[in-house]
Write an enzyme that holds these catalytic residues in place. Structure first.
Site, PDB file in Angstrom:
ATOM      1  N   GLN A  89      13.435   6.979  17.040  1.00 27.11           N
ATOM      2  CA  GLN A  89      12.686   8.115  17.607  1.00 27.11           C
ATOM      3  C   GLN A  89      13.528   8.868  18.644  1.00 27.11           C
ATOM      4  OE1 GLN A  89      10.082   9.844  16.855  1.00 27.11           O
ATOM      5  NE2 GLN A  89       9.710   8.548  15.083  1.00 27.11           N
ATOM      6  N   SER A  90      14.844   8.890  18.426  1.00 27.61           N
ATOM      7  CA  SER A  90      15.737   9.494  19.410  1.00 27.61           C
ATOM      8  C   SER A  90      15.652  11.019  19.445  1.00 27.61           C
ATOM      9  CB  SER A  90      17.171   9.089  19.071  1.00 27.61           C
ATOM     10  OG  SER A  90      18.089   9.942  19.701  1.00 27.61           O
ATOM     11  N   ASN A  91      15.499  11.542  20.665  1.00 27.34           N
ATOM     12  CA  ASN A  91      15.549  12.995  20.863  1.00 27.34           C
ATOM     13  C   ASN A  91      16.979  13.511  20.758  1.00 27.34           C
ATOM     14  OD1 ASN A  91      12.728  13.304  21.642  1.00 27.34           O
ATOM     15  ND2 ASN A  91      13.306  12.029  23.377  1.00 27.34           N
TER      16      ASN A  91
END
Ligand code: PLP
Length: 360
Positions: A89-91
């Site tokens: 879920q990395s931005n």
């Protein structure tokens, strides 16, 4: 040591930054907004919000500013592929994939499962949409990523590509990215001056790059603003040591005669909760309070935990009523949608609460 540091004018600091390569991506300046209802709900300290969730580039966030400098370097080196790794879920990965699309490059993402695993939602959904080449590897320890990234770099080179590595632990990447938050400090300083304000504190969700850049900006300009990072993650190495090292490397990059000892960095890990990516009750409260007082949406992994820290500090009177706080909203909101289940539970409770308390 602090007395030996050189203090620069805004123009002099800006001209050091402007000497570095930079591609324009971000929508700047981001707004600085007063939050009257949130301030009142918390008992009076004046809270302003610097809206770096509004930087643009595939739904915004702090990485947009950082990528302006990183993509300038990658393009200058003739790269056609960007290799980066983080949690699913990395931005950072979502925004890198977007910048790669913008510049006609291929993003290669090596993602660790993370708490939300391989569910195609939130940031991971956007990574797919943006055309990234995605590999998801089991386990949650991000500190195991560098050898996997190196391996992929070698493979890509053998395949005739020109890859550029964004190493999450490499000082060259970290210090280049941190320049963008020295620049952001200058931007904020200008906005505060226009409002006739001085910020006593800047609160943010910060693990390394962003607080390092802000702390350096404040010190280089001789401001007394305390940059308080609330970390969303616990690493093997103490955050203050890491942040001081990044700030010092950034100072060197900019030719600044400014240095930090880890004791001069403020970073707290008291609001992480069980672990990275797992929401806490305080984080739920912070999300709801900010949404319901200001109509501003935080994210469950970073900014809501930082806001939980700010709320707690105000309640414990670590910040006094007559002080001014700037909360840096670093974005991350796409991840909210991967956390829908966590919210449904509390929404159910909210409906029940409303039913039992009757109309108001
Ligand atoms: C929304 C958000 N806030 C804060 C951070 C922390 O930024 P930094 O690692 O630059 O301190 C991140 C990093 O991924 C992020 O995505």
């Amino acid at each position: 040591m602090p007395n030996d540091n050189q203090v620069l004018s805004r123009e002099a600091l800006q001209s050091r930054i402007d000497k570095l390569g930079r591609v324009p991506i971000a929508h700047l300046p981001t707004p600085l907004e007063f939050c009257p209802r949130l301030s009142e709900a918390l008992g009076g300290s004046r809270i302003w919000m610097k809206r770096d969730d509004c930087t643009g580039l595939a739904l915004g966030g702090n990485k947009t500013r950082q990528l302006e400098f990183i993509f300038a370097e990658a393009r200058q080196q003739g790269a056609d592929t960007i290799v980066v790794g983080a949690a699913s879920q990395s931005n950072w990965c979502r925004q890198t994939a977007a910048a790669a699309s913008k510049f006609g490059m291929q993003a290669v993402l090596i993602l660790k499962h993370g708490i939300k695993g391989a569910a195609v939602q939130g940031n991971l959904l956007l990574d797919h949409l943006l055309g990234a080449d995605i590999t998801i590897v089991p386990g949650e320890d991000l500190q195991q990523l560098p050898p996997l990234l190196e391996e992929r770099m070698e493979l890509l080179k053998r395949q005739g590509r020109k890859p550029y590595l964004m190493n999450p632990f490499g000082l060259p990447t970290l210090s280049l990215a941190a320049v963008s938050y020295v620049n952001a400090f200058l931007e904020l300083d200008d906005q505060l001056q226009q409002q006739g304000l001085e910020a006593d504190h800047i609160y943010l969700a910060g693990a390394n790059i962003t607080p390092a850049g802000l702390a350096l900006g404040a010190k280089a300009l001789g401001r007394n603003t305390k940059v308080i990072g609330i970390t969303p993650i616990r690493w093997d190495e103490d955050r203050c040591t890491d942040i001081a090292r990044i700030a010092n490397a950034t100072a060197e990059r900019l030719g600044l005669d400014v240095s930090f000892h880890p004791d001069e960095i403020y970073n707290e890990d008291a609001y992480v909760g069980e672990r990275y990516g797992v929401m806490t009750p305080e984080c739920h409260e912070a999300l709801k309070l900010t949404a319901r007082t200001e109509g501003i949406i935080l994210d469950p992994v970073y900014t809501a935990k930082a806001m939980a820290g700010l709320i707690d500090h105000i309640r414990r009177k670590r910040i006094s009523e007559n002080e001014t706080v700037v909360f840096l909203h670093t974005g991350g909101t796409p991840a909210l949608f991967a956390y829908a289940e966590d919210f449904e539970m509390s929404a159910g409770r909210a409906v029940q609460e409303a039913a039992t308390s009757g109309p108001t």
